[in-house]
Enzyme design. Structure first.
Site, PDB file in Angstrom:
ATOM      1  N   ASP A   1      -7.692 -22.151   4.584  1.00 43.46           N
ATOM      2  CA  ASP A   1      -8.984 -21.503   4.381  1.00 43.46           C
ATOM      3  C   ASP A   1     -10.067 -22.548   4.127  1.00 43.46           C
ATOM      4  O   ASP A   1     -10.056 -23.242   3.110  1.00 43.46           O
ATOM      5  CB  ASP A   1      -8.905 -20.548   3.185  1.00 43.46           C
ATOM      6  CG  ASP A   1     -10.191 -19.767   2.988  1.00 43.46           C
ATOM      7  OD1 ASP A   1     -10.328 -18.687   3.587  1.00 43.46           O
ATOM      8  OD2 ASP A   1     -11.072 -20.247   2.234  1.00 43.46           O
TER       9      ASP A   1
ATOM     10  N   TYR B   1     -18.018 -26.323   2.331  1.00 44.19           N
ATOM     11  CA  TYR B   1     -17.140 -27.199   1.554  1.00 44.19           C
ATOM     12  C   TYR B   1     -17.340 -28.669   1.918  1.00 44.19           C
ATOM     13  O   TYR B   1     -16.908 -29.552   1.176  1.00 44.19           O
ATOM     14  CB  TYR B   1     -15.674 -26.819   1.763  1.00 44.19           C
ATOM     15  CG  TYR B   1     -15.321 -25.406   1.350  1.00 44.19           C
ATOM     16  CD1 TYR B   1     -16.184 -24.633   0.572  1.00 44.19           C
ATOM     17  CD2 TYR B   1     -14.124 -24.817   1.751  1.00 44.19           C
ATOM     18  CE1 TYR B   1     -15.861 -23.337   0.208  1.00 44.19           C
ATOM     19  CE2 TYR B   1     -13.792 -23.521   1.383  1.00 44.19           C
ATOM     20  CZ  TYR B   1     -14.674 -22.783   0.624  1.00 44.19           C
ATOM     21  OH  TYR B   1     -14.352 -21.492   0.268  1.00 44.19           O
TER      22      TYR B   1
ATOM     23  N   LYS C   1     -16.167 -20.346   7.661  1.00 44.27           N
ATOM     24  CA  LYS C   1     -17.164 -19.374   7.197  1.00 44.27           C
ATOM     25  C   LYS C   1     -18.564 -19.795   7.623  1.00 44.27           C
ATOM     26  O   LYS C   1     -18.908 -20.984   7.601  1.00 44.27           O
ATOM     27  CB  LYS C   1     -17.112 -19.255   5.663  1.00 44.27           C
ATOM     28  CG  LYS C   1     -15.746 -18.894   5.105  1.00 44.27           C
ATOM     29  CD  LYS C   1     -15.774 -18.841   3.584  1.00 44.27           C
ATOM     30  CE  LYS C   1     -14.382 -18.598   3.026  1.00 44.27           C
ATOM     31  NZ  LYS C   1     -13.538 -19.813   3.071  1.00 44.27           N
TER      32      LYS C   1
ATOM     33  N   HIS D   1     -19.996 -16.092   4.910  1.00 45.15           N
ATOM     34  CA  HIS D   1     -19.703 -16.591   3.567  1.00 45.15           C
ATOM     35  C   HIS D   1     -20.366 -15.745   2.469  1.00 45.15           C
ATOM     36  O   HIS D   1     -19.735 -15.395   1.478  1.00 45.15           O
ATOM     37  CB  HIS D   1     -20.163 -18.046   3.452  1.00 45.15           C
ATOM     38  CG  HIS D   1     -19.401 -18.827   2.429  1.00 45.15           C
ATOM     39  ND1 HIS D   1     -19.122 -20.165   2.567  1.00 45.15           N
ATOM     40  CD2 HIS D   1     -18.863 -18.467   1.243  1.00 45.15           C
ATOM     41  CE1 HIS D   1     -18.440 -20.584   1.509  1.00 45.15           C
ATOM     42  NE2 HIS D   1     -18.278 -19.575   0.691  1.00 45.15           N
TER      43      HIS D   1
ATOM     44  N   SER E   1      -8.292 -17.156  -7.797  1.00 46.98           N
ATOM     45  CA  SER E   1      -7.219 -16.384  -8.417  1.00 46.98           C
ATOM     46  C   SER E   1      -6.961 -16.766  -9.870  1.00 46.98           C
ATOM     47  O   SER E   1      -6.442 -15.953 -10.645  1.00 46.98           O
ATOM     48  CB  SER E   1      -5.919 -16.559  -7.619  1.00 46.98           C
ATOM     49  OG  SER E   1      -6.018 -15.945  -6.355  1.00 46.98           O
TER      50      SER E   1
ATOM     51  N   ASN F   1       3.419 -22.141  -5.582  1.00 41.47           N
ATOM     52  CA  ASN F   1       2.557 -21.024  -5.179  1.00 41.47           C
ATOM     53  C   ASN F   1       3.234 -20.152  -4.132  1.00 41.47           C
ATOM     54  O   ASN F   1       3.177 -18.919  -4.192  1.00 41.47           O
ATOM     55  CB  ASN F   1       1.214 -21.545  -4.660  1.00 41.47           C
ATOM     56  CG  ASN F   1       0.370 -22.163  -5.759  1.00 41.47           C
ATOM     57  OD1 ASN F   1       0.623 -21.966  -6.944  1.00 41.47           O
ATOM     58  ND2 ASN F   1      -0.646 -22.916  -5.370  1.00 41.47           N
TER      59      ASN F   1
END
Length: 322
Positions: free
Chosen positions: A46, A51, A80, A113, A218, A283
């Site tokens: 992602d 970024y 995005k 975004h 998260s 994860n």
């Protein structure tokens, strides 16, 4: 090699439920993170124009492809559209720049975004453009109807530059409006979800409309504590919260794994950022845990509707969630 469970999109495509986030991975760290993540078993990366690391992420992907342990068609490359590219004449420019930086010919999933349009900044002047039109302190809106932006993206799907469209940071009212006219419906919505911001009604509505939901941030305040934002610094880290640590102890798991499993057991996709190979593996392994209904409710009970990514906190006039 580990693997992620998958969710089914509206067209039947299998969407990796556990992907790898890249926000704040820069330079060689971004290259190594993407390469190692793909080696470990991640099949969704992602990214985003904002970024500022898409070239490096693309280099990590290129090295993985060259070494032969993954094929391009097996990897979901995600980007995005930034706020300064919302006018129709700027959408294709933004997508092509990101494709070039990644070194790919198409995006598997491409989000808008934020549902907010800012004044265009030429990539030749500054890239990524960021929030400030002057690069310092001035936010300047340049309203483009969201329908104009979406229809420009639909044309890029027609051209094969994008396979699936998504929206990010969009409230249900705006999503309802989009669904009324979209020729190509969004497949995924990405929103901030963690135990301090459960967003039950937003999730229910998105699922009712056939969208999968990707949760970002998260771990709540963790990623924002690195940026020293006041809201995150005064909030107890989820990893030390007694509710989370007690459940982690009961399952022989880490607090991070419990938080991630709480999300995936709700049917959400997740994109945690990992700094080490061990974290990447943990994860993915979180999907093996099964939480009881009581444990799920206890974690959801931490909800206080607290957002850590709210542009109105930092940028005047950007009242997306107000």
């Amino acid at each position: 090699m580990l693997s992620s469970p998958s969710l089914r999109l509206r067209d039947g495509a299998e969407f990796p439920q556990i992907g790898m986030g890249t926000w704040k991975h820069n330079g060689e760290k971004a290259i190594n993170a993407v390469y190692t993540g793909l080696q470990v078993g991640y099949r969704l990366i992602d990214g985003a124009c904002d970024y500022g690391n898409e070239k490096e992420c693309g280099e990590g992907l290129r090295r993985a492809l060259a070494d032969g342990f993954v094929r391009r068609e097996d990897v979901w490359v995600v980007s995005k559209l930034w706020n300064t590219f919302h006018h129709k004449e700027n959408v294709k420019e933004a997508v092509q720049r990101s494709l070039s930086d990644w070194g790919v010919s198409y995006f598997d999933l491409y989000y808008v975004h934020f549902p907010i349009s800012l004044k265009y900044v030429s990539p030749a002047e500054r890239y990524p453009p960021g929030w400030y039109v002057d690069g310092k302190s001035k936010v300047e809106h340049d309203p483009a109807p969201f329908r104009e932006t979406w229809e420009a993206l639909e044309e890029l799907v027609d051209l094969g530059l994008i396979k699936h469209l998504g929206v990010s940071n969009m409230c249900s009212a705006l999503l309802m409006d989009l669904m009324s006219y979209a020729r190509i419906k969004p497949s995924v919505i990405q929103i901030e979800i963690h135990p301090y911001n459960v967003q039950e009604r937003a999730v229910q509505y998105a699922h009712s409309q056939g969208l999968q939901v990707t949760a970002y941030s998260s771990f709540g305040p963790l990623g924002f504590r690195e940026l020293h934002t006041p809201k995150s610094l005064r909030t107890q880290p989820l990893f030390t919260h007694s509710t989370v640590t007690a459940i982690a102890l009961a399952h022989g798991a880490t607090p991070a794994q419990i938080i991630l499993r709480w999300a995936t057991q709700r049917g959400l996709a997740i994109i945690p950022k990992s700094d080490t190979e061990q974290q990447m593996r943990e994860n993915l392994e979180s999907a093996r845990i099964t939480l009881s209904e009581a444990e799920m409710q206890a974690i959801s009970g931490l909800n206080v509707g607290l957002r850590f990514n709210d542009p109105a906190d930092d940028f005047e006039g950007c009242h997306i969630f107000s």
